[in-house]
Design a protein around this motif. Structure first.
Motif, PDB file in Angstrom:
ATOM      1  N   ASP A 251       0.817  -1.106   0.092  1.00 35.65           N
ATOM      2  CA  ASP A 251       0.005  -0.024  -0.011  1.00 35.65           C
ATOM      3  C   ASP A 251       0.955   1.379   0.058  1.00 35.65           C
ATOM      4  N   GLY A 252       2.115   1.035  -0.380  1.00 37.63           N
ATOM      5  CA  GLY A 252       2.936   2.112  -0.401  1.00 37.63           C
ATOM      6  C   GLY A 252       3.833   2.447   0.904  1.00 37.63           C
ATOM      7  N   VAL A 253       4.556   3.685   0.857  1.00 38.73           N
ATOM      8  CA  VAL A 253       5.485   3.863   1.971  1.00 38.73           C
ATOM      9  C   VAL A 253       4.735   4.334   3.286  1.00 38.73           C
ATOM     10  N   GLU A 254       3.380   4.793   3.124  1.00 40.47           N
ATOM     11  CA  GLU A 254       2.575   5.026   4.304  1.00 40.47           C
ATOM     12  C   GLU A 254       1.723   3.910   4.915  1.00 40.47           C
ATOM     13  N   GLY A 255       1.645   2.699   4.338  1.00 45.09           N
ATOM     14  CA  GLY A 255       0.986   1.588   4.694  1.00 45.09           C
ATOM     15  C   GLY A 255       1.928   0.793   5.430  1.00 45.09           C
ATOM     16  N   GLU A 256       1.367  -0.421   5.670  1.00 40.91           N
ATOM     17  CA  GLU A 256       2.329  -1.547   6.310  1.00 40.91           C
ATOM     18  C   GLU A 256       2.998  -2.204   5.588  1.00 40.91           C
ATOM     19  N   PHE A 257       4.085  -2.694   6.123  1.00 40.50           N
ATOM     20  CA  PHE A 257       5.054  -3.523   5.127  1.00 40.50           C
ATOM     21  C   PHE A 257       5.257  -4.786   6.041  1.00 40.50           C
ATOM     22  N   PHE A 258       5.867  -5.687   5.194  1.00 35.33           N
ATOM     23  CA  PHE A 258       6.492  -7.069   5.707  1.00 35.33           C
ATOM     24  C   PHE A 258       7.574  -7.476   4.758  1.00 35.33           C
ATOM     25  N   TYR A 259       8.352  -8.123   5.576  1.00 36.37           N
ATOM     26  CA  TYR A 259       9.583  -8.987   4.897  1.00 36.37           C
ATOM     27  C   TYR A 259       8.921 -10.406   4.274  1.00 36.37           C
ATOM     28  N   GLN A 260       9.360 -10.717   3.090  1.00 34.84           N
ATOM     29  CA  GLN A 260       9.111 -11.808   2.408  1.00 34.84           C
ATOM     30  C   GLN A 260      10.414 -12.748   2.292  1.00 34.84           C
ATOM     31  N   LYS A 261      10.502 -13.522   3.230  1.00 35.54           N
ATOM     32  CA  LYS A 261      11.547 -14.260   3.284  1.00 35.54           C
ATOM     33  C   LYS A 261      11.313 -15.858   2.178  1.00 35.54           C
ATOM     34  N   ARG A 262      10.312 -16.234   2.356  1.00 34.34           N
ATOM     35  CA  ARG A 262      10.080 -17.575   1.682  1.00 34.34           C
ATOM     36  C   ARG A 262       9.612 -17.030   0.281  1.00 34.34           C
ATOM     37  N   ALA A 263      10.081 -17.818  -0.758  1.00 32.61           N
ATOM     38  CA  ALA A 263       9.752 -17.405  -2.116  1.00 32.61           C
ATOM     39  C   ALA A 263       8.043 -17.520  -2.313  1.00 32.61           C
ATOM     40  N   PRO A 264       7.551 -16.876  -2.738  1.00 37.59           N
ATOM     41  CA  PRO A 264       6.109 -16.497  -2.731  1.00 37.59           C
ATOM     42  C   PRO A 264       5.543 -17.949  -3.977  1.00 37.59           C
ATOM     43  N   LYS A 265       4.187 -18.407  -3.542  1.00 34.16           N
ATOM     44  CA  LYS A 265       3.834 -19.558  -4.268  1.00 34.16           C
ATOM     45  C   LYS A 265       3.673 -19.495  -5.522  1.00 34.16           C
ATOM     46  N   ASN A 266       3.338 -18.259  -5.834  1.00 28.67           N
ATOM     47  CA  ASN A 266       3.171 -18.134  -7.432  1.00 28.67           C
ATOM     48  C   ASN A 266       4.136 -17.584  -8.259  1.00 28.67           C
ATOM     49  N   LEU A 267       5.633 -17.796  -7.869  1.00 26.95           N
ATOM     50  CA  LEU A 267       6.717 -17.607  -8.352  1.00 26.95           C
ATOM     51  C   LEU A 267       6.876 -18.143  -9.703  1.00 26.95           C
ATOM     52  N   PRO A 268       7.181 -17.456 -10.738  1.00 30.38           N
ATOM     53  CA  PRO A 268       7.287 -17.925 -11.972  1.00 30.38           C
ATOM     54  C   PRO A 268       8.393 -19.028 -12.075  1.00 30.38           C
ATOM     55  N   ASP A 269       8.272 -19.743 -12.896  1.00 33.03           N
ATOM     56  CA  ASP A 269       9.354 -20.867 -13.026  1.00 33.03           C
ATOM     57  C   ASP A 269      10.653 -20.613 -13.699  1.00 33.03           C
ATOM     58  N   TRP A 270      10.733 -19.009 -14.154  1.00 35.26           N
ATOM     59  CA  TRP A 270      12.108 -18.748 -14.583  1.00 35.26           C
ATOM     60  C   TRP A 270      12.807 -18.130 -13.464  1.00 35.26           C
ATOM     61  N   ILE A 271      12.284 -17.685 -12.131  1.00 36.25           N
ATOM     62  CA  ILE A 271      12.923 -17.064 -11.216  1.00 36.25           C
ATOM     63  C   ILE A 271      13.672 -18.641 -10.384  1.00 36.25           C
ATOM     64  N   PRO A 272      14.751 -18.546 -10.258  1.00 34.51           N
ATOM     65  CA  PRO A 272      15.251 -19.714  -9.408  1.00 34.51           C
ATOM     66  C   PRO A 272      15.134 -19.438  -7.776  1.00 34.51           C
ATOM     67  N   THR A 273      15.408 -20.521  -6.966  1.00 34.39           N
ATOM     68  CA  THR A 273      15.389 -20.084  -5.713  1.00 34.39           C
ATOM     69  C   THR A 273      16.458 -20.890  -5.081  1.00 34.39           C
ATOM     70  N   ALA A 274      17.118 -20.629  -3.957  1.00 33.57           N
ATOM     71  CA  ALA A 274      18.063 -21.450  -3.220  1.00 33.57           C
ATOM     72  C   ALA A 274      17.652 -21.648  -1.563  1.00 33.57           C
ATOM     73  N   GLU A 275      17.865 -22.794  -1.123  1.00 32.81           N
ATOM     74  CA  GLU A 275      17.571 -22.873   0.262  1.00 32.81           C
ATOM     75  C   GLU A 275      18.572 -22.542   1.197  1.00 32.81           C
ATOM     76  N   ILE A 276      18.097 -21.754   2.113  1.00 33.33           N
ATOM     77  CA  ILE A 276      19.098 -20.995   3.092  1.00 33.33           C
ATOM     78  C   ILE A 276      18.352 -21.511   4.466  1.00 33.33           C
ATOM     79  N   ALA A 277      19.422 -21.727   5.510  1.00 32.17           N
ATOM     80  CA  ALA A 277      19.147 -22.124   6.951  1.00 32.17           C
ATOM     81  C   ALA A 277      19.489 -20.952   7.953  1.00 32.17           C
ATOM     82  N   PHE A 278      18.427 -20.809   8.775  1.00 27.79           N
ATOM     83  CA  PHE A 278      18.423 -19.720   9.762  1.00 27.79           C
ATOM     84  C   PHE A 278      18.954 -20.073  10.805  1.00 27.79           C
TER      85      PHE A 278
END
Length: 341
Positions: free
Chosen positions: A57-84
């Protein structure tokens, strides 16, 4: 609407949605900015697991950190597994083309937080990142003075750093390194560099983890090199009303600029004229031996061991107590009183 990113069409929904009301900048403005600096931000993110800081909602709205790849990630964007630090794992996106940046921008991403590792080896950082964080009573000019002296510290230990604005009042200095040391070792090297800087500028720089001990000095935030701690990438947009960006700089210009000089409009123009001033980072990979030897000497000769980790981290070997100094003194005084009674 669709934007073309090096031949790949990326859909942008609600392009006229206002993200920065004070300036009137829209989602389209942000996406076109990322397209204008595309090779530069891709250099900063390429093959790195990346957390997305989303402002739907822009800079005056709420924000969040997306650490996990979204479920609708296109197949042309690769991912890597990281350990917290907790031991849990997740798959994060690893941009390999500018289109991935635009795809994330469509989700409301303004700031990209890449890990200091590459997808093929997520346990060994290939960047040492030093965050010079102005404390209350200090400003960008104080960070500049500290950055110049830090440059000297690094050079004395066979390293070269590349500075950038944080997008606020601080300065980040990145050093490309060989991917052979663990997060713990890289953090130890960062602490050693910070302590060396602190010895040179004791009235202006501090490595004190506890805020009550920092005073009006520049804090070397060594815990930004701990596993799962990240720093905003070069060219990321920061969530402030005037749409500033984290601007890569050359050493000879950091005295003559102000962080407010760089926003999504001015950086687009600067990039068109000068390109990515940190492009040569990609051809370097330094060793940390000298800083780690300094850390050994600090521990042996000065009694300076590890520093506290952030509170959410598991207790680490050799780490001192995570107790605020004033609280520790209070507890000791109470304990002494009880014993006397």
């Amino acid at each position: 609407m669709e934007l073309d990113a090096a031949g790949r069409a990326v859909r942008l929904s609600n392009p006229d949605k206002v993200y920065f009301p004070a300036k009137g900048y829209t989602k389209r403005d942000v996406a076109e900015y990322f397209l204008a600096v595309g090779p530069g931000i891709l250099r900063a993110l390429r093959n790195r697991p990346t957390t997305l800081q989303r402002f739907v909602d822009g800079v005056e709205g709420e924000f969040f950190y997306q650490k996990r790849a979204p479920k609708n990630l296109p197949d042309w964007i690769p991912t890597a597994e990281i350990a917290f630090p907790s031991g849990r794992t997740a798959h994060e996106i690893c941009p390999t083309e500018v289109a991935a940046v635009l795809w994330a921008a469509n989700l409301g991403t303004l700031t990209f937080h890449p890990w200091p590792v590459r997808a093929d080896d997520t346990d060994h950082p290939d960047e040492l990142r030093i965050d010079l964080d102005p404390q209350p009573g200090t400003d960008y000019a104080d960070a500049v003075a500290a950055a110049h002296e830090l440059r000297s510290v690094l050079e004395d230990h066979g390293l070269r750093g590349w500075p950038k604005t944080s997008g606020g009042r601080g300065i980040h200095v990145f050093v490309p390194i060989e991917a052979r040391w663990t997060f713990t070792e890289v953090r130890r090297a960062t602490i050693a560099a910070g302590r060396a800087l602190e010895r040179r500028m004791p009235d202006r720089v501090t490595t004190a983890w506890w805020k009550e001990e920092r005073g009006e000095r520049i804090f070397v935030d060594f815990n930004q090199t701990a596993r799962d701690r990240t720093i905003a990438s070069a060219y990321s947009v920061r969530p402030r009303p005037h749409a500033p960006v984290s601007a890569p700089l050359s050493w000879d210009e950091i005295d003559d600029v102000e962080p407010r000089d760089f926003d999504i409009r001015t950086m687009s123009a600067r990039y068109a004229e000068r390109g990515d001033v940190h492009a040569d980072m990609e051809g370097e990979a330094f060793r940390l031996d000298a800083l780690l030897e300094l850390a050994d000497r600090d521990e042996k000769d000065r009694g300076l061991g590890d520093m506290p980790y952030p509170p959410e981290y598991p207790k680490m070997p050799g780490e001192p107590k995570r107790v605020q100094p004033s609280r520790a003194r209070h507890d000791e005084d109470e304990g002494t009183g009880d014993a006397g009674a």
